[in-house]
Motif scaffolding. Structure first.
Motif, PDB file in Angstrom:
ATOM      1  N   GLU A 194     -11.243  16.307   6.946  1.00 11.35           N
ATOM      2  CA  GLU A 194     -10.193  15.281   7.019  1.00 11.35           C
ATOM      3  C   GLU A 194      -9.490  15.098   5.671  1.00 11.35           C
ATOM      4  O   GLU A 194     -10.052  15.424   4.615  1.00 11.35           O
ATOM      5  N   THR A 195      -8.273  14.604   5.755  1.00  9.96           N
ATOM      6  CA  THR A 195      -7.515  14.284   4.544  1.00  9.96           C
ATOM      7  C   THR A 195      -7.630  12.786   4.296  1.00  9.96           C
ATOM      8  O   THR A 195      -7.448  11.980   5.207  1.00  9.96           O
ATOM      9  N   VAL A 196      -7.962  12.448   3.075  1.00 11.43           N
ATOM     10  CA  VAL A 196      -8.154  11.055   2.683  1.00 11.43           C
ATOM     11  C   VAL A 196      -6.845  10.526   2.110  1.00 11.43           C
ATOM     12  O   VAL A 196      -6.158  11.238   1.380  1.00 11.43           O
ATOM     13  N   GLU A 197      -6.506   9.285   2.463  1.00  9.81           N
ATOM     14  CA  GLU A 197      -5.405   8.637   1.775  1.00  9.81           C
ATOM     15  C   GLU A 197      -6.023   7.621   0.806  1.00  9.81           C
ATOM     16  O   GLU A 197      -6.736   6.709   1.225  1.00  9.81           O
ATOM     17  N   ALA A 198      -5.784   7.834  -0.476  1.00  8.69           N
ATOM     18  CA  ALA A 198      -6.306   6.925  -1.501  1.00  8.69           C
ATOM     19  C   ALA A 198      -5.232   5.904  -1.836  1.00  8.69           C
ATOM     20  O   ALA A 198      -4.038   6.240  -1.874  1.00  8.69           O
ATOM     21  N   GLY A 199      -5.654   4.653  -2.058  1.00 14.77           N
ATOM     22  CA  GLY A 199      -4.718   3.588  -2.405  1.00 14.77           C
ATOM     23  C   GLY A 199      -5.159   2.879  -3.676  1.00 14.77           C
ATOM     24  O   GLY A 199      -6.363   2.747  -3.927  1.00 14.77           O
ATOM     25  N   LEU A 200      -4.179   2.444  -4.469  1.00 19.52           N
ATOM     26  CA  LEU A 200      -4.461   1.773  -5.750  1.00 19.52           C
ATOM     27  C   LEU A 200      -3.550   0.570  -5.906  1.00 19.52           C
ATOM     28  O   LEU A 200      -2.375   0.613  -5.560  1.00 19.52           O
ATOM     29  N   ARG A 201      -4.110  -0.502  -6.418  1.00 18.18           N
ATOM     30  CA  ARG A 201      -3.281  -1.587  -6.947  1.00 18.18           C
ATOM     31  C   ARG A 201      -3.935  -2.095  -8.222  1.00 18.18           C
ATOM     32  O   ARG A 201      -5.139  -1.889  -8.437  1.00 18.18           O
ATOM     33  N   VAL A 202      -3.144  -2.721  -9.057  1.00 20.55           N
ATOM     34  CA  VAL A 202      -3.683  -3.261 -10.301  1.00 20.55           C
ATOM     35  C   VAL A 202      -4.244  -4.639  -9.982  1.00 20.55           C
ATOM     36  O   VAL A 202      -3.539  -5.514  -9.482  1.00 20.55           O
ATOM     37  N   GLU A 203      -5.524  -4.795 -10.235  1.00 21.74           N
ATOM     38  CA  GLU A 203      -6.219  -6.022  -9.843  1.00 21.74           C
ATOM     39  C   GLU A 203      -6.233  -7.037 -10.980  1.00 21.74           C
ATOM     40  O   GLU A 203      -6.131  -8.230 -10.754  1.00 21.74           O
ATOM     41  N   ARG A 204      -6.387  -6.555 -12.224  1.00 22.20           N
ATOM     42  CA  ARG A 204      -6.494  -7.468 -13.360  1.00 22.20           C
ATOM     43  C   ARG A 204      -5.979  -6.770 -14.610  1.00 22.20           C
ATOM     44  O   ARG A 204      -6.296  -5.590 -14.839  1.00 22.20           O
TER      45      ARG A 204
END
Lengths: 146, 147
Positions: B84-94
Protein backbone atom coordinates in the motif's frame (compact mmCIF):
# COMPACT_ATOMS: atom_id res chain seq x y z
CA UNK A 1 10.84 17.70 24.97
CA UNK A 2 12.22 15.94 27.98
CA UNK A 3 14.35 17.86 30.46
CA UNK A 4 15.01 14.84 32.65
CA UNK A 5 18.49 13.80 33.70
CA UNK A 6 20.12 11.22 31.43
CA UNK A 7 19.43 7.62 32.35
CA UNK A 8 22.31 5.64 33.87
CA UNK A 9 23.39 2.01 33.53
CA UNK A 10 22.39 1.05 37.05
CA UNK A 11 18.76 1.65 36.09
CA UNK A 12 18.79 -1.33 33.71
CA UNK A 13 18.87 -5.01 34.73
CA UNK A 14 19.42 -6.41 31.21
CA UNK A 15 21.91 -5.41 28.50
CA UNK A 16 22.65 -6.35 24.94
CA UNK A 17 25.78 -5.21 23.12
CA UNK A 18 25.20 -4.08 19.55
CA UNK A 19 27.62 -3.05 16.85
CA UNK A 20 26.74 0.13 14.96
CA UNK A 21 27.06 -0.15 11.20
CA UNK A 22 28.39 2.19 8.53
CA UNK A 23 24.91 2.72 7.10
CA UNK A 24 23.57 3.83 10.52
CA UNK A 25 25.36 7.18 10.13
CA UNK A 26 23.56 10.00 8.34
CA UNK A 27 25.00 13.00 6.48
CA UNK A 28 26.03 14.61 9.77
CA UNK A 29 28.26 11.63 10.52
CA UNK A 30 26.24 10.37 13.47
CA UNK A 31 23.67 7.67 14.03
CA UNK A 32 20.40 8.64 12.37
CA UNK A 33 17.47 9.07 14.78
CA UNK A 34 15.35 6.36 13.17
CA UNK A 35 18.09 3.78 13.71
CA UNK A 36 17.71 4.03 17.49
CA UNK A 37 14.26 2.50 17.11
CA UNK A 38 15.87 -0.42 15.32
CA UNK A 39 18.14 -0.89 18.36
CA UNK A 40 15.01 -0.79 20.57
CA UNK A 41 13.31 -3.37 18.34
CA UNK A 42 16.40 -5.57 18.45
CA UNK A 43 16.90 -5.61 22.23
CA UNK A 44 13.17 -6.13 22.88
CA UNK A 45 12.71 -9.01 20.45
CA UNK A 46 16.01 -10.66 21.38
CA UNK A 47 14.90 -10.60 24.99
CA UNK A 48 11.54 -12.16 24.05
CA UNK A 49 13.28 -14.90 22.04
CA UNK A 50 16.15 -15.64 24.45
CA UNK A 51 14.45 -15.14 27.80
CA UNK A 52 10.76 -15.71 26.98
CA UNK A 53 11.08 -18.49 24.40
CA UNK A 54 9.36 -16.47 21.66
CA UNK A 55 9.09 -18.21 18.30
CA UNK A 56 8.37 -15.36 15.87
CA UNK A 57 7.17 -17.64 13.09
CA UNK A 58 5.34 -20.29 15.07
CA UNK A 59 3.75 -18.69 18.14
CA UNK A 60 0.00 -18.08 18.12
CA UNK A 61 0.45 -14.99 20.30
CA UNK A 62 2.58 -12.09 19.07
CA UNK A 63 3.56 -8.72 20.46
CA UNK A 64 2.37 -5.74 18.43
CA UNK A 65 3.94 -2.32 18.98
CA UNK A 66 1.35 0.26 20.00
CA UNK A 67 3.56 3.17 21.04
CA UNK A 68 7.27 3.97 20.96
CA UNK A 69 9.21 7.05 22.00
CA UNK A 70 12.84 8.08 22.01
CA UNK A 71 14.56 11.12 23.48
CA UNK A 72 17.94 11.92 21.94
CA UNK A 73 20.54 13.42 24.29
CA UNK A 74 24.02 12.87 22.80
CA UNK A 75 25.19 11.60 19.45
CA UNK A 76 26.79 8.26 18.67
CA UNK A 77 28.67 7.41 15.49
CA UNK A 78 29.86 4.33 13.63
CA UNK A 79 32.07 2.44 14.54
CA UNK A 80 31.11 2.93 18.22
CA UNK A 81 29.82 -0.18 19.95
CA UNK A 82 26.69 0.37 22.04
CA UNK A 83 24.98 -1.32 24.95
CA UNK A 84 21.20 -1.36 24.87
CA UNK A 85 19.80 -1.46 28.41
CA UNK A 86 16.35 -2.94 28.95
CA UNK A 87 13.88 -2.99 31.83
CA UNK A 88 10.13 -3.47 32.16
CA UNK A 89 8.56 -0.35 33.62
CA UNK A 90 4.95 -1.47 33.56
CA UNK A 91 3.49 -4.94 33.36
CA UNK A 92 -0.23 -5.16 32.55
CA UNK A 93 -2.54 -8.05 31.72
CA UNK A 94 -2.19 -7.86 27.94
CA UNK A 95 0.53 -5.22 27.55
CA UNK A 96 4.04 -4.45 28.67
CA UNK A 97 6.02 -1.23 28.64
CA UNK A 98 9.73 -1.75 27.99
CA UNK A 99 12.12 1.05 28.79
CA UNK A 100 15.34 1.22 26.82
CA UNK A 101 18.59 3.15 27.27
CA UNK A 102 21.25 3.34 24.58
CA UNK A 103 24.79 3.68 25.97
CA UNK A 104 27.81 4.52 23.81
CA UNK A 105 30.85 2.34 24.49
CA UNK A 106 31.28 2.05 28.25
CA UNK A 107 29.73 5.44 29.07
CA UNK A 108 27.66 5.58 32.25
CA UNK A 109 25.01 8.01 30.95
CA UNK A 110 22.61 7.09 28.17
CA UNK A 111 22.94 8.83 24.81
CA UNK A 112 19.27 8.17 24.18
CA UNK A 113 16.38 6.64 26.08
CA UNK A 114 12.76 5.89 25.54
CA UNK A 115 10.04 3.30 25.72
CA UNK A 116 8.29 0.68 23.65
CA UNK A 117 4.81 -0.69 24.43
CA UNK A 118 3.81 -4.14 23.22
CA UNK A 119 0.25 -5.45 23.29
CA UNK A 120 -0.01 -9.20 22.91
CA UNK A 121 -2.57 -10.35 20.39
CA UNK A 122 -3.78 -13.56 18.85
CA UNK A 123 -1.98 -13.75 15.52
CA UNK A 124 -5.14 -14.96 13.72
CA UNK A 125 -7.79 -12.66 15.22
CA UNK A 126 -5.60 -9.68 16.15
CA UNK A 127 -7.49 -9.48 19.48
CA UNK A 128 -5.56 -8.71 22.70
CA UNK A 129 -4.87 -11.74 24.89
CA UNK A 130 -3.22 -12.17 28.31
CA UNK A 131 0.57 -12.10 28.24
CA UNK A 132 1.82 -15.71 27.76
CA UNK A 133 3.21 -17.19 30.97
CA UNK A 134 6.79 -17.63 29.73
CA UNK A 135 6.93 -13.98 28.66
CA UNK A 136 5.37 -12.83 31.91
CA UNK A 137 7.97 -14.68 33.96
CA UNK A 138 10.78 -13.11 31.91
CA UNK A 139 9.26 -9.64 32.31
CA UNK A 140 9.04 -10.07 36.08
CA UNK A 141 12.79 -10.72 36.15
CA UNK A 142 13.53 -7.27 34.70
CA UNK A 143 10.61 -5.37 36.22
CA UNK A 144 11.76 -2.10 37.77
CA UNK A 145 9.17 0.12 39.37
CA UNK A 146 9.78 3.43 41.09
CA UNK B 1 -5.89 22.46 15.00
CA UNK B 2 -7.45 18.98 14.94
CA UNK B 3 -8.10 17.08 18.18
CA UNK B 4 -5.53 15.46 20.44
CA UNK B 5 -2.96 13.24 18.73
CA UNK B 6 -3.93 10.48 21.14
CA UNK B 7 -7.41 10.48 19.64
CA UNK B 8 -6.94 9.18 16.10
CA UNK B 9 -10.66 9.15 15.40
CA UNK B 10 -10.65 12.94 15.59
CA UNK B 11 -7.96 13.27 12.93
CA UNK B 12 -8.33 13.27 9.18
CA UNK B 13 -6.20 14.32 6.24
CA UNK B 14 -7.51 17.88 6.38
CA UNK B 15 -5.99 18.34 9.87
CA UNK B 16 -2.56 18.16 8.21
CA UNK B 17 -1.85 21.00 5.76
CA UNK B 18 1.36 19.43 4.35
CA UNK B 19 1.11 15.94 2.88
CA UNK B 20 3.07 13.53 0.75
CA UNK B 21 2.61 10.06 -0.72
CA UNK B 22 5.07 7.40 0.41
CA UNK B 23 4.97 3.98 -1.28
CA UNK B 24 5.75 1.21 1.18
CA UNK B 25 8.47 -1.23 0.14
CA UNK B 26 8.60 -5.01 0.42
CA UNK B 27 11.50 -4.69 2.85
CA UNK B 28 9.41 -2.53 5.21
CA UNK B 29 7.35 -5.59 6.23
CA UNK B 30 8.73 -7.72 9.03
CA UNK B 31 8.12 -11.40 9.65
CA UNK B 32 4.77 -10.63 11.25
CA UNK B 33 3.68 -9.41 7.77
CA UNK B 34 3.16 -5.78 8.80
CA UNK B 35 5.24 -2.71 8.18
CA UNK B 36 7.76 -2.85 11.03
CA UNK B 37 7.42 -0.14 13.69
CA UNK B 38 10.83 1.31 12.84
CA UNK B 39 9.73 2.02 9.26
CA UNK B 40 6.96 4.33 10.54
CA UNK B 41 9.68 6.60 11.90
CA UNK B 42 11.39 6.46 8.51
CA UNK B 43 8.13 7.75 6.97
CA UNK B 44 7.89 10.46 9.66
CA UNK B 45 11.46 11.45 8.94
CA UNK B 46 10.79 11.60 5.19
CA UNK B 47 7.94 14.08 5.51
CA UNK B 48 9.68 16.21 8.17
CA UNK B 49 12.93 16.44 6.19
CA UNK B 50 11.12 17.10 2.90
CA UNK B 51 9.08 19.85 4.59
CA UNK B 52 12.20 21.40 6.10
CA UNK B 53 13.96 21.43 2.72
CA UNK B 54 11.14 22.33 0.36
CA UNK B 55 9.05 24.68 2.51
CA UNK B 56 11.41 26.01 5.19
CA UNK B 57 14.45 26.08 2.88
CA UNK B 58 16.81 24.13 5.11
CA UNK B 59 20.19 23.37 3.51
CA UNK B 60 21.52 20.62 5.77
CA UNK B 61 25.14 20.89 4.70
CA UNK B 62 25.58 24.65 4.36
CA UNK B 63 23.28 26.36 6.87
CA UNK B 64 25.22 27.56 9.96
CA UNK B 65 22.13 26.81 12.08
CA UNK B 66 20.25 23.64 11.31
CA UNK B 67 17.62 21.38 12.88
CA UNK B 68 18.51 18.32 14.95
CA UNK B 69 16.09 15.62 16.15
CA UNK B 70 15.64 15.57 19.92
CA UNK B 71 12.49 13.52 20.43
CA UNK B 72 9.96 11.51 18.49
CA UNK B 73 6.91 9.44 19.37
CA UNK B 74 4.67 7.16 17.35
CA UNK B 75 1.33 5.62 18.30
CA UNK B 76 0.34 2.70 16.16
CA UNK B 77 -3.41 2.42 15.60
CA UNK B 78 -3.69 0.00 12.68
CA UNK B 79 -1.19 -2.06 10.72
CA UNK B 80 0.14 -0.94 7.35
CA UNK B 81 1.40 -3.47 4.85
CA UNK B 82 3.30 -3.52 1.56
CA UNK B 83 2.28 -2.77 -1.22
CA UNK B 84 0.00 0.00 0.00
CA UNK B 85 0.93 3.64 -0.46
CA UNK B 86 0.95 5.71 2.70
CA UNK B 87 -0.17 9.32 2.79
CA UNK B 88 1.86 11.17 5.42
CA UNK B 89 0.53 14.40 6.93
CA UNK B 90 2.30 17.16 8.87
CA UNK B 91 1.30 20.26 10.74
CA UNK B 92 3.30 22.48 13.03
CA UNK B 93 2.07 21.82 16.54
CA UNK B 94 4.30 24.10 18.63
CA UNK B 95 6.87 26.77 17.90
CA UNK B 96 9.31 27.44 20.74
CA UNK B 97 12.31 29.72 20.93
CA UNK B 98 14.70 27.19 19.39
CA UNK B 99 12.48 24.15 18.78
CA UNK B 100 9.60 23.22 16.55
CA UNK B 101 7.25 20.30 17.16
CA UNK B 102 5.53 18.64 14.22
CA UNK B 103 2.31 16.65 14.62
CA UNK B 104 2.39 13.78 12.17
CA UNK B 105 0.01 11.16 10.84
CA UNK B 106 0.22 8.23 8.44
CA UNK B 107 -2.87 7.23 6.49
CA UNK B 108 -3.23 3.85 4.82
CA UNK B 109 -5.23 3.27 1.66
CA UNK B 110 -8.20 1.92 3.57
CA UNK B 111 -9.33 4.74 5.77
CA UNK B 112 -10.03 8.33 6.61
CA UNK B 113 -8.43 8.06 10.05
CA UNK B 114 -4.72 7.53 10.60
CA UNK B 115 -2.97 4.19 10.94
CA UNK B 116 -0.42 6.01 13.11
CA UNK B 117 0.02 9.40 14.75
CA UNK B 118 2.90 10.98 16.55
CA UNK B 119 5.22 13.90 16.83
CA UNK B 120 8.77 14.88 16.04
CA UNK B 121 10.77 17.67 17.70
CA UNK B 122 13.56 19.54 15.93
CA UNK B 123 15.88 21.88 17.78
CA UNK B 124 17.88 24.42 15.80
CA UNK B 125 21.57 24.20 16.72
CA UNK B 126 24.79 25.89 15.73
CA UNK B 127 26.65 23.43 13.51
CA UNK B 128 29.99 24.14 15.20
CA UNK B 129 29.09 24.36 18.88
CA UNK B 130 25.90 22.19 18.80
CA UNK B 131 24.32 24.77 21.15
CA UNK B 132 20.64 25.51 20.59
CA UNK B 133 19.87 28.74 18.74
CA UNK B 134 16.71 30.77 18.13
CA UNK B 135 14.75 29.60 15.09
CA UNK B 136 15.81 31.76 12.11
CA UNK B 137 13.09 34.34 11.44
CA UNK B 138 12.31 33.30 7.85
CA UNK B 139 11.81 29.71 8.96
CA UNK B 140 9.64 30.75 11.90
CA UNK B 141 7.28 32.51 9.45
CA UNK B 142 6.98 29.32 7.40
CA UNK B 143 6.25 27.26 10.52
CA UNK B 144 3.50 29.71 11.49
CA UNK B 145 1.89 29.21 8.08
CA UNK B 146 1.61 25.47 8.69
CA UNK B 147 0.40 25.62 12.28
Amino acid sequence: MSNQQPETRDQYPHFMTLQTRWMDNDIYGHINNVTYYSYFDTVVNSFLIDEGGFDPQGDKVIGVAVETMCSFKKSIAFPDPIDAGLRVGKLGRTSVRYEVGIFRGDEAEASASGYFVHVFVDRATNQPVPIPRSFHAAFERILVTD
Amino acid sequence: MGGSISDPAAQNRENFPYRMQIPTRWGDNDMLCHVNNVAYFRYFEAIVVRFQMQEAGVDWLNDPISPQAVESVCRFHRPLSFPETVEAGLRVERIGNSSVTFALALFGEDGATPAATGHFVHVFVDGDTLKSQPIPEAKRKIFEKFS
